[in-house]
Design a protein around this motif. Structure first.
Motif, PDB file in Angstrom:
ATOM      1  N   SER A   1      46.557 -13.166  48.557  1.00  0.00           N
ATOM      2  CA  SER A   1      45.641 -14.375  49.034  1.00  0.00           C
ATOM      3  C   SER A   1      46.566 -14.978  50.113  1.00  0.00           C
ATOM      4  N   ARG A   2      46.148 -15.155  51.448  1.00  0.00           N
ATOM      5  CA  ARG A   2      47.024 -16.074  52.416  1.00  0.00           C
ATOM      6  C   ARG A   2      46.803 -17.443  51.643  1.00  0.00           C
ATOM      7  N   PHE A   3      47.835 -18.309  52.259  1.00  0.00           N
ATOM      8  CA  PHE A   3      47.506 -19.713  51.904  1.00  0.00           C
ATOM      9  C   PHE A   3      48.273 -20.417  52.906  1.00  0.00           C
ATOM     10  N   SER A   4      48.006 -21.734  52.704  1.00  0.00           N
ATOM     11  CA  SER A   4      48.595 -22.875  53.704  1.00  0.00           C
ATOM     12  C   SER A   4      48.983 -24.153  52.721  1.00  0.00           C
ATOM     13  N   ALA A   5      50.074 -24.314  52.561  1.00  0.00           N
ATOM     14  CA  ALA A   5      50.292 -25.568  51.638  1.00  0.00           C
ATOM     15  C   ALA A   5      51.082 -26.479  52.387  1.00  0.00           C
TER      16      ALA A   5
END
Length: 109
Positions: free
Chosen positions: A90-94
């Protein structure tokens, strides 16, 4: 993020939740499900670990960008593996915020 990985891989839901800001939220882009608040995050991880004693995670960080002295954005890919051999990338941005002398996850998508 290394501390986060270690907490996940030893199935310590409380230690994982401690990486989140008090009002932090996680939004699953695929389902739209939103988890709000440190305690809710702890409950989600506790339920996952109760369901799958072999769950593990790995994270590849692709970029870290400082927005301000107290705000940073991290982009990457997480790989969640389960006891039955299933895996999920899963790609994520935090968005992380610095408060009380530490960095905390405030928003993950």
């Amino acid at each position: 993020m290394q501390s986060y990985l270690r907490a996940f891989n030893r199935h310590d839901a409380a230690a994982l939740a401690a990486h989140w800001s008090e009002a932090g939220q996680n939004v699953d882009i695929d389902t739209g499900e939103t988890t709000r608040g440190r305690e809710a995050v702890r409950e989600v991880f506790a339920a996952l670990f109760a369901q799958d004693a072999g769950a593990s995670i790995d994270i590849d960080l692709e970029s870290i960008r400082t927005v301000r002295d107290d705000v940073a954005v991290i982009d990457g890919v997480s790989r969640l593996s389960f006891s039955d051999g299933a895996a999920s990338n899963s790609r994520f941005s935090a968005v992380l915020v610095r408060e009380a002398g530490g960095w905390f996850l405030d928003s993950v998508r």
